[in-house]
Write an enzyme that holds these catalytic residues in place. Structure first.
Site, short mmCIF file in Angstrom:
data_model
loop_
_atom_site.label_atom_id
_atom_site.label_comp_id
_atom_site.label_asym_id
_atom_site.label_seq_id
_atom_site.Cartn_x
_atom_site.Cartn_y
_atom_site.Cartn_z
N HIS A 1 -5.86 1.75 -8.09
CA HIS A 1 -5.66 1.06 -6.80
C HIS A 1 -6.97 1.02 -6.02
O HIS A 1 -7.32 1.96 -5.30
CB HIS A 1 -4.58 1.80 -5.99
CG HIS A 1 -4.18 1.10 -4.73
ND1 HIS A 1 -2.91 1.17 -4.23
CD2 HIS A 1 -4.88 0.31 -3.88
CE1 HIS A 1 -2.84 0.45 -3.11
NE2 HIS A 1 -4.04 -0.07 -2.87
N HIS B 1 -9.87 -1.86 -3.90
CA HIS B 1 -10.11 -3.19 -3.34
C HIS B 1 -11.59 -3.50 -3.51
O HIS B 1 -12.43 -2.88 -2.83
CB HIS B 1 -9.73 -3.22 -1.85
CG HIS B 1 -8.28 -2.95 -1.60
ND1 HIS B 1 -7.35 -3.94 -1.51
CD2 HIS B 1 -7.60 -1.78 -1.44
CE1 HIS B 1 -6.15 -3.42 -1.29
NE2 HIS B 1 -6.27 -2.10 -1.25
N ARG C 1 -12.74 -6.70 -3.27
CA ARG C 1 -12.99 -7.75 -2.26
C ARG C 1 -13.55 -9.07 -2.76
O ARG C 1 -13.82 -9.95 -1.94
CB ARG C 1 -13.94 -7.22 -1.17
CG ARG C 1 -13.57 -5.90 -0.55
CD ARG C 1 -12.28 -5.97 0.21
NE ARG C 1 -12.05 -4.81 1.06
CZ ARG C 1 -10.86 -4.45 1.50
NH1 ARG C 1 -9.79 -5.13 1.18
NH2 ARG C 1 -10.72 -3.40 2.26
N ASN D 1 -5.78 -8.77 -2.77
CA ASN D 1 -5.85 -9.32 -1.40
C ASN D 1 -7.27 -9.76 -1.07
O ASN D 1 -7.90 -9.30 -0.12
CB ASN D 1 -5.31 -8.33 -0.37
CG ASN D 1 -6.06 -7.01 -0.34
OD1 ASN D 1 -6.70 -6.62 -1.30
ND2 ASN D 1 -5.96 -6.30 0.77
N HIS E 1 3.60 -2.09 -1.80
CA HIS E 1 3.08 -1.47 -0.58
C HIS E 1 4.30 -1.42 0.35
O HIS E 1 4.71 -2.43 0.90
CB HIS E 1 1.97 -2.39 -0.03
CG HIS E 1 1.54 -2.10 1.37
ND1 HIS E 1 0.23 -1.83 1.70
CD2 HIS E 1 2.22 -2.07 2.54
CE1 HIS E 1 0.14 -1.65 3.01
NE2 HIS E 1 1.34 -1.80 3.54
N HIS F 1 0.46 4.30 -2.63
CA HIS F 1 0.07 5.22 -1.55
C HIS F 1 1.22 5.77 -0.70
O HIS F 1 1.33 5.41 0.48
CB HIS F 1 -0.97 4.56 -0.65
CG HIS F 1 -0.74 3.11 -0.27
ND1 HIS F 1 0.45 2.65 0.25
CD2 HIS F 1 -1.54 2.02 -0.33
CE1 HIS F 1 0.36 1.36 0.50
NE2 HIS F 1 -0.84 0.95 0.14
N ASN G 1 -3.84 2.34 6.40
CA ASN G 1 -2.44 1.95 6.24
C ASN G 1 -1.96 2.25 4.82
O ASN G 1 -2.54 1.74 3.88
CB ASN G 1 -2.29 0.45 6.53
CG ASN G 1 -0.84 0.05 6.66
OD1 ASN G 1 0.03 0.90 6.83
ND2 ASN G 1 -0.57 -1.24 6.56
N ASP H 1 -7.18 4.09 -3.19
CA ASP H 1 -6.97 2.94 -2.30
C ASP H 1 -8.30 2.59 -1.62
O ASP H 1 -8.37 2.35 -0.41
CB ASP H 1 -5.86 3.21 -1.26
CG ASP H 1 -5.44 1.93 -0.53
OD1 ASP H 1 -5.92 0.83 -0.90
OD2 ASP H 1 -4.65 2.03 0.42
O1 DOR Z 1 -5.76 0.85 4.69
C1 DOR Z 1 -5.52 -0.12 4.00
N1 DOR Z 1 -6.51 -0.99 3.63
N2 DOR Z 1 -4.28 -0.35 3.61
C2 DOR Z 1 -3.92 -1.48 3.00
O2 DOR Z 1 -2.77 -1.60 2.69
C3 DOR Z 1 -4.91 -2.53 2.73
C4 DOR Z 1 -6.26 -2.00 2.67
C5 DOR Z 1 -7.30 -3.08 2.72
O3 DOR Z 1 -7.22 -4.04 1.96
O4 DOR Z 1 -8.26 -2.93 3.49
ZN ZN Z 2 -4.49 -0.92 -1.08
#
Ligand code: DOR
Ligand code: ZN
Length: 439
Positions: free
Chosen positions: A60, A62, A64, A94, A179, A232, A278, A305
Protein backbone atom coordinates in the site's frame (compact mmCIF):
# COMPACT_ATOMS: atom_id res chain seq x y z
CA UNK A 1 27.64 -14.09 -11.47
CA UNK A 2 27.44 -15.93 -8.16
CA UNK A 3 27.28 -14.57 -4.64
CA UNK A 4 27.55 -16.54 -1.43
CA UNK A 5 26.31 -14.92 1.77
CA UNK A 6 27.65 -16.78 4.80
CA UNK A 7 26.52 -16.97 8.41
CA UNK A 8 23.52 -14.65 8.30
CA UNK A 9 20.49 -15.17 10.49
CA UNK A 10 18.06 -16.24 7.79
CA UNK A 11 14.39 -15.72 8.53
CA UNK A 12 11.98 -17.26 6.07
CA UNK A 13 8.57 -18.14 7.50
CA UNK A 14 7.55 -19.67 4.14
CA UNK A 15 9.91 -22.55 4.99
CA UNK A 16 9.74 -22.26 8.78
CA UNK A 17 13.36 -21.09 8.85
CA UNK A 18 15.01 -18.97 11.54
CA UNK A 19 18.60 -20.13 11.65
CA UNK A 20 22.21 -19.19 10.93
CA UNK A 21 22.59 -20.20 7.30
CA UNK A 22 24.31 -19.48 4.00
CA UNK A 23 22.56 -18.38 0.81
CA UNK A 24 23.92 -18.84 -2.68
CA UNK A 25 22.69 -16.52 -5.42
CA UNK A 26 23.27 -17.37 -9.03
CA UNK A 27 22.21 -14.69 -11.51
CA UNK A 28 18.62 -13.72 -10.72
CA UNK A 29 17.80 -16.77 -8.61
CA UNK A 30 18.46 -18.33 -5.25
CA UNK A 31 20.59 -21.37 -6.02
CA UNK A 32 20.92 -22.74 -2.51
CA UNK A 33 20.12 -22.19 1.14
CA UNK A 34 21.67 -24.24 3.94
CA UNK A 35 24.58 -24.83 6.28
CA UNK A 36 28.20 -24.73 5.14
CA UNK A 37 27.47 -23.98 1.50
CA UNK A 38 30.54 -23.69 -0.69
CA UNK A 39 31.15 -22.53 -4.21
CA UNK A 40 34.51 -22.35 -5.97
CA UNK A 41 33.52 -19.45 -8.23
CA UNK A 42 31.23 -17.29 -6.07
CA UNK A 43 32.02 -13.97 -4.47
CA UNK A 44 31.84 -14.79 -0.76
CA UNK A 45 30.69 -12.41 1.97
CA UNK A 46 30.46 -13.01 5.67
CA UNK A 47 27.19 -11.63 7.07
CA UNK A 48 27.64 -12.60 10.70
CA UNK A 49 25.33 -10.49 12.87
CA UNK A 50 23.12 -9.54 9.93
CA UNK A 51 19.63 -10.76 9.12
CA UNK A 52 18.51 -11.95 5.71
CA UNK A 53 14.80 -11.97 4.92
CA UNK A 54 12.79 -12.47 1.75
CA UNK A 55 12.49 -9.06 0.08
CA UNK A 56 10.00 -6.92 1.95
CA UNK A 57 6.77 -6.06 0.14
CA UNK A 58 4.74 -2.93 0.88
CA UNK A 59 1.31 -3.52 -0.59
CA UNK A 60 0.00 0.00 0.00
CA UNK A 61 1.95 2.99 -1.32
CA UNK A 62 1.18 6.17 -3.24
CA UNK A 63 3.78 6.97 -5.88
CA UNK A 64 1.63 9.73 -7.41
CA UNK A 65 2.49 9.21 -11.06
CA UNK A 66 0.88 10.25 -13.35
CA UNK A 67 -0.25 13.71 -12.31
CA UNK A 68 1.21 14.51 -8.92
CA UNK A 69 4.92 14.25 -9.66
CA UNK A 70 5.62 17.22 -7.38
CA UNK A 71 4.74 14.98 -4.45
CA UNK A 72 6.52 11.84 -5.75
CA UNK A 73 7.25 10.08 -9.00
CA UNK A 74 7.77 6.46 -9.81
CA UNK A 75 11.55 6.76 -9.74
CA UNK A 76 11.84 8.59 -6.41
CA UNK A 77 9.19 6.31 -4.94
CA UNK A 78 11.12 3.23 -5.97
CA UNK A 79 14.43 4.64 -4.69
CA UNK A 80 12.80 5.45 -1.36
CA UNK A 81 11.27 1.97 -1.21
CA UNK A 82 14.65 0.35 -1.89
CA UNK A 83 16.19 2.44 0.89
CA UNK A 84 13.42 1.30 3.19
CA UNK A 85 14.30 -2.34 2.47
CA UNK A 86 11.43 -3.06 0.06
CA UNK A 87 11.94 -5.13 -3.07
CA UNK A 88 8.33 -4.74 -4.22
CA UNK A 89 5.43 -2.38 -3.76
CA UNK A 90 1.81 -2.16 -4.86
CA UNK A 91 0.78 1.35 -5.92
CA UNK A 92 -2.58 2.89 -5.24
CA UNK A 93 -4.45 4.37 -8.21
CA UNK A 94 -5.45 7.79 -6.83
CA UNK A 95 -3.27 9.51 -9.39
CA UNK A 96 -4.37 12.10 -11.95
CA UNK A 97 -5.84 10.67 -14.08
CA UNK A 98 -6.70 7.77 -11.78
CA UNK A 99 -5.57 4.29 -12.90
CA UNK A 100 -8.99 3.15 -14.04
CA UNK A 101 -8.23 1.60 -17.44
CA UNK A 102 -5.73 -0.88 -18.94
CA UNK A 103 -3.77 1.83 -20.79
CA UNK A 104 -2.87 3.58 -17.58
CA UNK A 105 -2.01 0.28 -15.90
CA UNK A 106 0.37 -0.42 -18.77
CA UNK A 107 1.77 3.10 -18.57
CA UNK A 108 2.71 2.69 -14.92
CA UNK A 109 4.22 -0.76 -15.49
CA UNK A 110 6.28 0.56 -18.42
CA UNK A 111 7.46 3.59 -16.45
CA UNK A 112 8.65 1.33 -13.64
CA UNK A 113 10.49 -0.89 -16.11
CA UNK A 114 12.51 2.10 -17.34
CA UNK A 115 14.39 1.95 -14.05
CA UNK A 116 16.04 -1.26 -13.05
CA UNK A 117 15.05 -0.91 -9.42
CA UNK A 118 12.37 -2.64 -7.40
CA UNK A 119 9.25 -4.48 -8.52
CA UNK A 120 6.18 -2.30 -8.86
CA UNK A 121 2.65 -3.68 -9.10
CA UNK A 122 -0.18 -1.30 -9.94
CA UNK A 123 -3.56 -1.45 -8.25
CA UNK A 124 -6.48 -0.41 -10.47
CA UNK A 125 -9.52 1.65 -9.50
CA UNK A 126 -12.70 -0.15 -8.54
CA UNK A 127 -14.82 2.59 -10.08
CA UNK A 128 -14.31 4.84 -13.09
CA UNK A 129 -12.51 8.01 -12.08
CA UNK A 130 -12.78 6.86 -8.44
CA UNK A 131 -16.22 8.47 -8.58
CA UNK A 132 -18.00 5.57 -6.90
CA UNK A 133 -20.66 5.39 -9.60
CA UNK A 134 -19.70 2.93 -12.30
CA UNK A 135 -17.42 -0.11 -12.16
CA UNK A 136 -14.10 0.24 -14.00
CA UNK A 137 -12.68 -2.29 -16.46
CA UNK A 138 -11.57 -4.76 -13.81
CA UNK A 139 -11.11 -7.65 -16.26
CA UNK A 140 -9.05 -5.73 -18.80
CA UNK A 141 -6.93 -4.15 -16.12
CA UNK A 142 -6.30 -7.59 -14.58
CA UNK A 143 -5.09 -8.87 -17.95
CA UNK A 144 -2.78 -5.88 -18.22
CA UNK A 145 -1.20 -6.55 -14.82
CA UNK A 146 -3.28 -4.84 -12.15
CA UNK A 147 -2.83 -6.98 -9.02
CA UNK A 148 -5.80 -5.71 -7.02
CA UNK A 149 -8.50 -3.04 -7.08
CA UNK A 150 -9.17 -0.13 -4.77
CA UNK A 151 -10.58 3.39 -4.68
CA UNK A 152 -8.19 4.10 -1.80
CA UNK A 153 -8.35 7.62 -0.52
CA UNK A 154 -12.08 7.12 -0.81
CA UNK A 155 -14.35 4.26 0.16
CA UNK A 156 -16.73 2.44 -2.14
CA UNK A 157 -19.74 4.10 -0.61
CA UNK A 158 -22.45 2.32 -2.55
CA UNK A 159 -22.94 -1.15 -1.07
CA UNK A 160 -24.59 -2.58 -4.19
CA UNK A 161 -21.62 -1.45 -6.25
CA UNK A 162 -19.22 -2.93 -3.72
CA UNK A 163 -21.07 -6.22 -3.93
CA UNK A 164 -20.77 -6.25 -7.72
CA UNK A 165 -17.10 -5.31 -7.53
CA UNK A 166 -16.42 -8.22 -5.17
CA UNK A 167 -18.19 -10.65 -7.50
CA UNK A 168 -16.47 -9.29 -10.58
CA UNK A 169 -12.98 -9.30 -9.06
CA UNK A 170 -13.58 -12.85 -7.82
CA UNK A 171 -13.90 -13.95 -11.44
CA UNK A 172 -10.32 -12.80 -12.01
CA UNK A 173 -9.08 -14.09 -8.66
CA UNK A 174 -8.31 -10.54 -7.56
CA UNK A 175 -8.87 -8.88 -4.23
CA UNK A 176 -10.73 -5.63 -3.56
CA UNK A 177 -8.87 -3.41 -1.11
CA UNK A 178 -11.26 -1.09 0.67
CA UNK A 179 -10.54 2.19 2.38
CA UNK A 180 -13.26 1.90 4.99
CA UNK A 181 -14.95 5.19 5.75
CA UNK A 182 -18.65 5.98 5.83
CA UNK A 183 -18.64 9.33 3.98
CA UNK A 184 -21.69 10.68 5.77
CA UNK A 185 -20.10 10.04 9.16
CA UNK A 186 -16.64 11.32 8.25
CA UNK A 187 -17.70 14.37 6.24
CA UNK A 188 -15.56 17.40 7.00
CA UNK A 189 -13.56 15.40 9.55
CA UNK A 190 -9.97 16.32 10.25
CA UNK A 191 -8.84 14.14 13.15
CA UNK A 192 -10.20 11.43 15.44
CA UNK A 193 -13.53 12.32 16.99
CA UNK A 194 -12.99 12.49 20.72
CA UNK A 195 -11.03 14.38 23.31
CA UNK A 196 -8.62 16.00 20.85
CA UNK A 197 -11.25 17.08 18.32
CA UNK A 198 -13.21 18.81 21.09
CA UNK A 199 -10.08 20.36 22.54
CA UNK A 200 -8.86 21.71 19.20
CA UNK A 201 -12.31 22.58 17.90
CA UNK A 202 -11.87 20.44 14.79
CA UNK A 203 -14.49 18.25 13.15
CA UNK A 204 -13.92 14.64 14.13
CA UNK A 205 -13.93 11.38 12.22
CA UNK A 206 -15.62 8.86 14.52
CA UNK A 207 -14.46 5.26 14.88
CA UNK A 208 -17.91 4.25 13.65
CA UNK A 209 -17.17 5.76 10.22
CA UNK A 210 -14.54 3.06 9.74
CA UNK A 211 -16.22 0.23 11.61
CA UNK A 212 -19.56 0.43 9.80
CA UNK A 213 -17.77 -0.03 6.48
CA UNK A 214 -15.56 -2.84 7.81
CA UNK A 215 -18.69 -4.64 9.01
CA UNK A 216 -20.43 -4.07 5.68
CA UNK A 217 -17.46 -5.38 3.76
CA UNK A 218 -17.14 -8.60 5.71
CA UNK A 219 -20.89 -9.16 5.37
CA UNK A 220 -20.63 -8.70 1.60
CA UNK A 221 -17.51 -10.87 1.34
CA UNK A 222 -19.37 -13.61 3.22
CA UNK A 223 -22.44 -13.33 1.05
CA UNK A 224 -20.50 -13.33 -2.20
CA UNK A 225 -17.86 -15.83 -1.03
CA UNK A 226 -15.21 -13.44 -2.27
CA UNK A 227 -12.02 -11.91 -0.92
CA UNK A 228 -11.79 -8.49 0.67
CA UNK A 229 -8.75 -6.74 2.11
CA UNK A 230 -9.31 -3.89 4.54
CA UNK A 231 -6.73 -1.12 4.22
CA UNK A 232 -5.09 0.67 7.16
CA UNK A 233 -7.36 -0.31 10.05
CA UNK A 234 -7.18 2.11 12.95
CA UNK A 235 -9.78 1.23 15.58
CA UNK A 236 -10.41 -1.37 18.26
CA UNK A 237 -13.82 -2.07 16.76
CA UNK A 238 -12.32 -2.86 13.35
CA UNK A 239 -9.98 -5.41 14.94
CA UNK A 240 -12.90 -7.01 16.75
CA UNK A 241 -15.10 -7.20 13.64
CA UNK A 242 -12.33 -8.73 11.53
CA UNK A 243 -11.33 -11.18 14.24
CA UNK A 244 -14.95 -12.39 14.48
CA UNK A 245 -15.32 -12.52 10.69
CA UNK A 246 -12.21 -14.69 10.41
CA UNK A 247 -13.61 -17.01 13.08
CA UNK A 248 -16.72 -17.35 10.92
CA UNK A 249 -14.59 -18.27 7.92
CA UNK A 250 -14.97 -15.05 5.94
CA UNK A 251 -12.19 -14.49 3.42
CA UNK A 252 -11.04 -11.18 4.88
CA UNK A 253 -7.51 -9.88 5.38
CA UNK A 254 -6.32 -6.54 6.68
CA UNK A 255 -3.36 -4.29 7.23
CA UNK A 256 -2.14 -1.72 9.73
CA UNK A 257 0.40 1.08 9.37
CA UNK A 258 3.35 1.77 11.67
CA UNK A 259 1.86 5.18 12.54
CA UNK A 260 -1.42 3.70 13.74
CA UNK A 261 0.54 1.17 15.81
CA UNK A 262 2.82 3.73 17.41
CA UNK A 263 1.12 7.13 17.62
CA UNK A 264 -2.11 8.42 19.14
CA UNK A 265 -4.32 11.45 18.52
CA UNK A 266 -2.12 13.32 21.03
CA UNK A 267 0.28 13.82 18.13
CA UNK A 268 -1.98 16.46 16.53
CA UNK A 269 -1.69 18.68 19.62
CA UNK A 270 -0.74 22.17 18.46
CA UNK A 271 -2.42 21.49 15.11
CA UNK A 272 0.50 19.48 13.77
CA UNK A 273 -0.26 18.80 10.09
CA UNK A 274 2.42 16.10 9.95
CA UNK A 275 0.13 13.99 12.11
CA UNK A 276 -2.86 14.61 9.85
CA UNK A 277 -3.60 11.31 8.21
CA UNK A 278 -6.62 9.35 7.07
CA UNK A 279 -7.77 7.27 8.88
CA UNK A 280 -6.80 9.54 11.76
CA UNK A 281 -4.52 8.62 14.63
CA UNK A 282 -6.76 7.26 17.35
CA UNK A 283 -6.60 6.64 21.11
CA UNK A 284 -4.23 4.52 23.19
CA UNK A 285 -7.06 2.00 23.63
CA UNK A 286 -7.22 1.61 19.85
CA UNK A 287 -3.43 1.27 19.64
CA UNK A 288 -3.50 -1.50 22.25
CA UNK A 289 -6.20 -3.35 20.30
CA UNK A 290 -4.23 -3.02 17.06
CA UNK A 291 -1.17 -4.46 18.80
CA UNK A 292 -3.28 -7.35 20.10
CA UNK A 293 -4.62 -7.92 16.57
CA UNK A 294 -1.11 -7.91 15.19
CA UNK A 295 -0.05 -10.49 17.76
CA UNK A 296 -2.94 -12.91 17.34
CA UNK A 297 -2.88 -12.83 13.54
CA UNK A 298 -6.10 -10.87 13.04
CA UNK A 299 -3.94 -8.29 11.26
CA UNK A 300 -2.19 -9.92 8.30
CA UNK A 301 0.07 -7.17 7.00
CA UNK A 302 1.98 -4.05 7.89
CA UNK A 303 1.93 -1.43 5.14
CA UNK A 304 3.28 2.11 5.16
CA UNK A 305 0.41 3.82 3.28
CA UNK A 306 3.33 5.93 2.02
CA UNK A 307 1.53 9.20 1.21
CA UNK A 308 4.05 11.86 0.17
CA UNK A 309 2.98 15.50 -0.12
CA UNK A 310 4.89 18.71 -0.81
CA UNK A 311 6.14 20.96 1.98
CA UNK A 312 3.93 23.79 0.73
CA UNK A 313 0.81 21.64 0.90
CA UNK A 314 1.58 20.32 4.36
CA UNK A 315 2.38 23.79 5.66
CA UNK A 316 -1.08 25.08 4.89
CA UNK A 317 -3.54 25.74 7.67
CA UNK A 318 -4.43 22.46 9.39
CA UNK A 319 -7.86 22.29 7.78
CA UNK A 320 -6.43 22.64 4.28
CA UNK A 321 -3.34 20.48 4.65
CA UNK A 322 -3.73 17.12 2.87
CA UNK A 323 -3.91 13.83 4.78
CA UNK A 324 -0.86 11.58 4.67
CA UNK A 325 2.51 10.48 6.01
CA UNK A 326 5.60 9.73 3.92
CA UNK A 327 6.36 6.36 5.46
CA UNK A 328 8.29 3.99 3.28
CA UNK A 329 11.73 4.92 4.60
CA UNK A 330 10.77 4.61 8.25
CA UNK A 331 8.41 1.64 8.19
CA UNK A 332 10.92 -1.15 8.84
CA UNK A 333 12.97 0.81 11.38
CA UNK A 334 9.85 1.72 13.36
CA UNK A 335 8.55 -1.83 13.35
CA UNK A 336 11.94 -3.27 14.37
CA UNK A 337 12.46 -0.77 17.17
CA UNK A 338 8.95 -0.14 18.47
CA UNK A 339 7.25 -3.47 17.84
CA UNK A 340 9.73 -6.35 17.43
CA UNK A 341 12.28 -5.13 19.95
CA UNK A 342 9.46 -4.69 22.48
CA UNK A 343 8.51 -8.33 22.00
CA UNK A 344 5.08 -7.68 20.46
CA UNK A 345 5.82 -9.94 17.49
CA UNK A 346 8.83 -12.02 16.50
CA UNK A 347 11.07 -11.26 13.55
CA UNK A 348 9.50 -14.19 11.77
CA UNK A 349 6.01 -12.76 12.29
CA UNK A 350 7.29 -9.42 11.05
CA UNK A 351 8.51 -11.08 7.84
CA UNK A 352 5.13 -12.76 7.47
CA UNK A 353 3.38 -9.41 7.71
CA UNK A 354 5.85 -7.45 5.59
CA UNK A 355 6.63 -10.00 2.88
CA UNK A 356 4.94 -13.39 2.84
CA UNK A 357 1.35 -12.33 3.49
CA UNK A 358 1.35 -9.41 1.04
CA UNK A 359 2.71 -11.78 -1.64
CA UNK A 360 -0.06 -14.27 -0.86
CA UNK A 361 -2.86 -11.69 -0.75
CA UNK A 362 -1.84 -10.12 -4.07
CA UNK A 363 -0.88 -13.47 -5.55
CA UNK A 364 2.49 -12.14 -6.66
CA UNK A 365 6.01 -13.52 -6.66
CA UNK A 366 8.07 -13.22 -3.54
CA UNK A 367 7.84 -13.69 0.19
CA UNK A 368 10.19 -16.67 0.12
CA UNK A 369 13.85 -17.65 -0.07
CA UNK A 370 13.11 -21.09 -1.50
CA UNK A 371 15.73 -22.48 -3.84
CA UNK A 372 14.80 -21.57 -7.40
CA UNK A 373 12.88 -18.42 -6.51
CA UNK A 374 13.99 -14.93 -7.53
CA UNK A 375 16.76 -13.57 -5.34
CA UNK A 376 14.67 -10.76 -3.82
CA UNK A 377 16.38 -10.23 -0.50
CA UNK A 378 16.51 -7.67 2.28
CA UNK A 379 19.59 -7.55 4.48
CA UNK A 380 18.94 -5.99 7.87
CA UNK A 381 21.39 -4.82 10.48
CA UNK A 382 19.47 -5.11 13.73
CA UNK A 383 22.15 -3.28 15.72
CA UNK A 384 22.49 0.00 13.86
CA UNK A 385 21.29 3.03 15.76
CA UNK A 386 20.11 5.72 13.43
CA UNK A 387 18.13 8.94 13.49
CA UNK A 388 15.23 9.63 11.16
CA UNK A 389 16.22 12.70 9.15
CA UNK A 390 13.50 13.72 6.76
CA UNK A 391 15.87 15.87 4.72
CA UNK A 392 17.79 12.69 3.85
CA UNK A 393 14.71 10.89 2.52
CA UNK A 394 15.00 9.79 -1.09
CA UNK A 395 11.25 10.31 -1.28
CA UNK A 396 10.14 13.77 -2.38
CA UNK A 397 7.70 13.67 0.54
CA UNK A 398 9.38 14.88 3.72
CA UNK A 399 6.08 14.79 5.61
CA UNK A 400 6.81 12.60 8.61
CA UNK A 401 5.89 12.96 12.27
CA UNK A 402 8.87 10.70 13.09
CA UNK A 403 11.65 13.16 12.21
CA UNK A 404 14.36 13.00 14.87
CA UNK A 405 13.31 9.57 16.16
CA UNK A 406 16.26 7.45 17.21
CA UNK A 407 15.74 3.90 16.06
CA UNK A 408 17.69 0.69 16.21
CA UNK A 409 17.70 -1.61 13.22
CA UNK A 410 17.41 -0.90 9.52
CA UNK A 411 17.80 -2.35 6.07
CA UNK A 412 21.37 -2.01 4.86
CA UNK A 413 21.01 -3.71 1.50
CA UNK A 414 18.13 -4.41 -0.84
CA UNK A 415 18.56 -6.98 -3.58
CA UNK A 416 16.10 -7.50 -6.43
CA UNK A 417 16.56 -10.46 -8.77
CA UNK A 418 20.15 -10.81 -7.59
CA UNK A 419 20.96 -7.16 -8.21
CA UNK A 420 21.72 -4.72 -5.43
CA UNK A 421 19.37 -1.73 -5.68
CA UNK A 422 20.27 -0.15 -2.36
CA UNK A 423 23.31 -0.24 -0.12
CA UNK A 424 23.70 1.72 3.10
CA UNK A 425 26.90 3.70 2.92
CA UNK A 426 26.85 5.53 6.19
CA UNK A 427 26.34 3.71 9.45
CA UNK A 428 25.56 6.19 12.16
CA UNK A 429 26.73 3.98 14.99
CA UNK A 430 27.30 0.31 15.33
CA UNK A 431 26.44 -1.16 18.65
CA UNK A 432 29.07 -3.51 19.99
CA UNK A 433 28.31 -7.12 20.88
CA UNK A 434 28.05 -6.22 24.57
CA UNK A 435 25.00 -4.07 23.94
CA UNK A 436 23.23 -6.34 21.52
CA UNK A 437 19.56 -6.95 22.05
CA UNK A 438 17.93 -10.21 21.22
CA UNK A 439 15.20 -10.12 18.64
O1 DOR B 1 -3.64 9.83 4.71
C1 DOR B 1 -3.99 9.43 3.62
N1 DOR B 1 -3.35 9.82 2.48
N2 DOR B 1 -5.03 8.62 3.53
C2 DOR B 1 -5.58 8.29 2.36
O2 DOR B 1 -6.53 7.56 2.37
C3 DOR B 1 -5.04 8.82 1.10
C4 DOR B 1 -3.64 9.20 1.24
C5 DOR B 1 -3.15 10.03 0.08
O3 DOR B 1 -3.34 9.64 -1.07
O4 DOR B 1 -2.51 11.06 0.33
ZN1 ZN C 1 -3.58 4.92 0.97
Amino acid sequence: MKKLFKNARVIDPSQGIDDILDILIEGEKIAGIGKNLTSFDAEVEDLTGKIITPGLIDMHVHFREPGFEKKEDIKTGMLAAARGGFTAVACMPNTNPPLDNPYLIKYVIDRAKEYDLIKLYPIGCVTKGRMGIELSEIGKMSEQGAVAFSDDGSPIGNSALMKRALLYAKGFDKVIIDHCEDPALSEGGQINEGYMSFKLGLTGIPASAEEIMVARDVILAKETKSKVHIAHISTKGSVEIIRRAKELGVNVTCEVTPHHLILTEDEVEGYNPLAKVNPPLRTSEDVEALIEGLKDGTIDCITSDHAPHTKEEKEMEFEYAPFGISGIETSLGLILDKIVKKGVISLSQMVEKMSLNPAKILNIDGGTLKQGSFADITIIDPYIEWTVKKEEFLSKGKNTPFDGYKLRGKAIRTIVKGKEVYKEVHHESLVGPGRRFDL
